[in-house]
Design a protein around this motif. Structure first.
Motif, PDB file in Angstrom:
ATOM      1  N   TYR A  14       0.845  -1.178   0.000  1.00 43.92           N
ATOM      2  CA  TYR A  14       0.000   0.000   0.000  1.00 43.92           C
ATOM      3  C   TYR A  14       0.881   1.228   0.000  1.00 43.92           C
ATOM      4  O   TYR A  14       2.031   1.198   0.408  1.00 43.92           O
ATOM      5  CB  TYR A  14      -0.944   0.003   1.208  1.00 43.92           C
ATOM      6  CG  TYR A  14      -0.233  -0.011   2.535  1.00 43.92           C
ATOM      7  CD1 TYR A  14       0.214   1.171   3.126  1.00 43.92           C
ATOM      8  CD2 TYR A  14       0.019  -1.204   3.192  1.00 43.92           C
ATOM      9  CE1 TYR A  14       0.880   1.170   4.326  1.00 43.92           C
ATOM     10  CE2 TYR A  14       0.686  -1.220   4.413  1.00 43.92           C
ATOM     11  CZ  TYR A  14       1.110  -0.030   4.970  1.00 43.92           C
ATOM     12  OH  TYR A  14       1.781  -0.039   6.162  1.00 43.92           O
ATOM     13  N   ASP A  74      -5.757  -5.909   2.823  1.00 47.16           N
ATOM     14  CA  ASP A  74      -7.063  -5.869   2.158  1.00 47.16           C
ATOM     15  C   ASP A  74      -8.113  -5.130   2.976  1.00 47.16           C
ATOM     16  O   ASP A  74      -9.113  -4.658   2.430  1.00 47.16           O
ATOM     17  CB  ASP A  74      -7.567  -7.285   1.858  1.00 47.16           C
ATOM     18  CG  ASP A  74      -6.818  -7.934   0.703  1.00 47.16           C
ATOM     19  OD1 ASP A  74      -6.099  -7.225  -0.038  1.00 47.16           O
ATOM     20  OD2 ASP A  74      -6.958  -9.165   0.537  1.00 47.16           O
ATOM     21  N   ASP A  75      -7.922  -5.036   4.281  1.00 51.38           N
ATOM     22  CA  ASP A  75      -8.893  -4.367   5.154  1.00 51.38           C
ATOM     23  C   ASP A  75      -8.486  -2.949   5.538  1.00 51.38           C
ATOM     24  O   ASP A  75      -9.206  -2.285   6.284  1.00 51.38           O
ATOM     25  CB  ASP A  75      -9.089  -5.186   6.436  1.00 51.38           C
ATOM     26  CG  ASP A  75      -9.750  -6.523   6.168  1.00 51.38           C
ATOM     27  OD1 ASP A  75     -10.443  -6.650   5.141  1.00 51.38           O
ATOM     28  OD2 ASP A  75      -9.558  -7.448   6.979  1.00 51.38           O
ATOM     29  N   LEU A  76      -7.345  -2.481   5.036  1.00 54.65           N
ATOM     30  CA  LEU A  76      -6.816  -1.190   5.472  1.00 54.65           C
ATOM     31  C   LEU A  76      -7.756  -0.040   5.136  1.00 54.65           C
ATOM     32  O   LEU A  76      -8.139   0.738   6.011  1.00 54.65           O
ATOM     33  CB  LEU A  76      -5.435  -0.961   4.850  1.00 54.65           C
ATOM     34  CG  LEU A  76      -4.665   0.265   5.298  1.00 54.65           C
ATOM     35  CD1 LEU A  76      -4.496   0.296   6.811  1.00 54.65           C
ATOM     36  CD2 LEU A  76      -3.305   0.299   4.624  1.00 54.65           C
ATOM     37  N   CYS A  77      -8.146   0.090   3.896  1.00 49.21           N
ATOM     38  CA  CYS A  77      -9.008   1.205   3.463  1.00 49.21           C
ATOM     39  C   CYS A  77     -10.447   0.733   3.329  1.00 49.21           C
ATOM     40  O   CYS A  77     -11.014   0.703   2.233  1.00 49.21           O
ATOM     41  CB  CYS A  77      -8.500   1.790   2.148  1.00 49.21           C
ATOM     42  SG  CYS A  77      -6.938   2.657   2.333  1.00 49.21           S
ATOM     43  N   THR A  78     -11.018   0.369   4.471  1.00 46.75           N
ATOM     44  CA  THR A  78     -12.413  -0.069   4.494  1.00 46.75           C
ATOM     45  C   THR A  78     -13.174   0.733   5.540  1.00 46.75           C
ATOM     46  O   THR A  78     -12.584   1.283   6.475  1.00 46.75           O
ATOM     47  CB  THR A  78     -12.538  -1.568   4.830  1.00 46.75           C
ATOM     48  OG1 THR A  78     -12.065  -1.787   6.167  1.00 46.75           O
ATOM     49  CG2 THR A  78     -11.764  -2.437   3.847  1.00 46.75           C
ATOM     50  N   ASP A 117     -15.069  -0.545   7.731  1.00 46.85           N
ATOM     51  CA  ASP A 117     -14.922  -1.249   9.014  1.00 46.85           C
ATOM     52  C   ASP A 117     -13.695  -0.755   9.782  1.00 46.85           C
ATOM     53  O   ASP A 117     -13.750  -0.581  11.001  1.00 46.85           O
ATOM     54  CB  ASP A 117     -14.830  -2.758   8.804  1.00 46.85           C
ATOM     55  CG  ASP A 117     -16.166  -3.387   8.444  1.00 46.85           C
ATOM     56  OD1 ASP A 117     -17.221  -2.742   8.666  1.00 46.85           O
ATOM     57  OD2 ASP A 117     -16.158  -4.527   7.935  1.00 46.85           O
ATOM     58  N   THR A 118     -12.588  -0.541   9.088  1.00 42.80           N
ATOM     59  CA  THR A 118     -11.378  -0.065   9.757  1.00 42.80           C
ATOM     60  C   THR A 118     -11.557   1.368  10.244  1.00 42.80           C
ATOM     61  O   THR A 118     -11.144   1.706  11.363  1.00 42.80           O
ATOM     62  CB  THR A 118     -10.153  -0.207   8.835  1.00 42.80           C
ATOM     63  OG1 THR A 118      -9.999  -1.597   8.510  1.00 42.80           O
ATOM     64  CG2 THR A 118      -8.888   0.289   9.503  1.00 42.80           C
ATOM     65  N   CYS A 135      -0.589  -2.537   9.954  1.00 42.24           N
ATOM     66  CA  CYS A 135      -1.055  -3.323   8.824  1.00 42.24           C
ATOM     67  C   CYS A 135      -0.129  -4.529   8.684  1.00 42.24           C
ATOM     68  O   CYS A 135       1.047  -4.372   8.341  1.00 42.24           O
ATOM     69  CB  CYS A 135      -1.065  -2.471   7.565  1.00 42.24           C
ATOM     70  SG  CYS A 135      -1.796  -3.307   6.166  1.00 42.24           S
ATOM     71  N   ARG A 191      -4.964  -3.698  14.681  1.00 41.16           N
ATOM     72  CA  ARG A 191      -4.255  -4.406  13.616  1.00 41.16           C
ATOM     73  C   ARG A 191      -5.219  -4.776  12.495  1.00 41.16           C
ATOM     74  O   ARG A 191      -6.401  -5.028  12.740  1.00 41.16           O
ATOM     75  CB  ARG A 191      -3.613  -5.667  14.172  1.00 41.16           C
ATOM     76  CG  ARG A 191      -2.585  -5.367  15.249  1.00 41.16           C
ATOM     77  CD  ARG A 191      -2.188  -6.589  16.017  1.00 41.16           C
ATOM     78  NE  ARG A 191      -1.434  -7.508  15.171  1.00 41.16           N
ATOM     79  CZ  ARG A 191      -1.200  -8.778  15.491  1.00 41.16           C
ATOM     80  NH1 ARG A 191      -1.677  -9.288  16.604  1.00 41.16           N
ATOM     81  NH2 ARG A 191      -0.507  -9.549  14.687  1.00 41.16           N
ATOM     82  N   CYS A 192      -4.690  -4.806  11.283  1.00 39.22           N
ATOM     83  CA  CYS A 192      -5.481  -5.233  10.134  1.00 39.22           C
ATOM     84  C   CYS A 192      -4.539  -5.834   9.095  1.00 39.22           C
ATOM     85  O   CYS A 192      -3.317  -5.785   9.244  1.00 39.22           O
ATOM     86  CB  CYS A 192      -6.274  -4.066   9.543  1.00 39.22           C
ATOM     87  SG  CYS A 192      -5.279  -2.811   8.718  1.00 39.22           S
ATOM     88  N   VAL A 193      -5.118  -6.404   8.062  1.00 44.35           N
ATOM     89  CA  VAL A 193      -4.354  -6.887   6.918  1.00 44.35           C
ATOM     90  C   VAL A 193      -4.532  -5.879   5.791  1.00 44.35           C
ATOM     91  O   VAL A 193      -5.475  -5.068   5.819  1.00 44.35           O
ATOM     92  CB  VAL A 193      -4.809  -8.310   6.485  1.00 44.35           C
ATOM     93  CG1 VAL A 193      -4.500  -9.320   7.579  1.00 44.35           C
ATOM     94  CG2 VAL A 193      -6.270  -8.326   6.109  1.00 44.35           C
TER      95      VAL A 193
END
Length: 103
Positions: free
Chosen positions: A3, A85-89, A91-92, A46, A81-83
C-alpha cells in the motif's frame, strides 16, 4: 499487497481521521507504527504476508513485533491491527473512530 502510505493517509483524512504515517513512538528504537493518532495514543498496524509467509508471520519477525507492541502498550498506546485488504475499508475507519471515542 503493498500500500502507498500517502494514499492511505489521504483516504483516512477524507473520513475525518488523518493519521501520522510511520510514526516513531520510541526515540531510543527505530520502531514505527504504520499509522498513528498520537493525540489519542492509537496505532494501526497493517500486518502483511499473512498467507505467504511474510515477515510478520515468520518466527523472528513475529517475536520482534511482540516486543514492539508490548513496549508500546507499556507506554500507553492502544494498537489496532489489520491486513492490507482491510486497510481502506469502512470497518477499519469505524474501528479507529470507536477506539478514539472510548479513549
Amino acid at each position: 499487497m503493498r500500500y502507498n502510505p500517502q494514499v492511505v493517509t489521504a483516504w483516512f483524512k477524507s473520513h475525518g481521521i488523518e493519521p501520522v504515517a510511520e510514526h516513531r513512538f520510541d526515540p531510543s528504537r527505530k520502531w514505527r507504527f504504520d499509522f498513528a493518532w498520537p493525540e489519542h495514543r492509537i496505532a494501526l498496524e497493517c500486518e502483511g504476508g499473512v498467507w505467504n509467509g511474510g515477515r510478520h508471520t515468520r518466527g523472528s519477525g513475529f517475536v520482534k513485533d511482540i516486543e514492539k507492541y508490548n513496549s508500546a502498550v507499556r507506554r500507553g498506546w492502544r494498537i489496532l491491527r489489520c491486513v492490507p485488504d482491510d486497510l481502506c475499508t469502512v470497518d477499519t475507519i469505524e474501528m479507529v473512530k470507536e477506539a478514539m471515542a472510548n479513549g
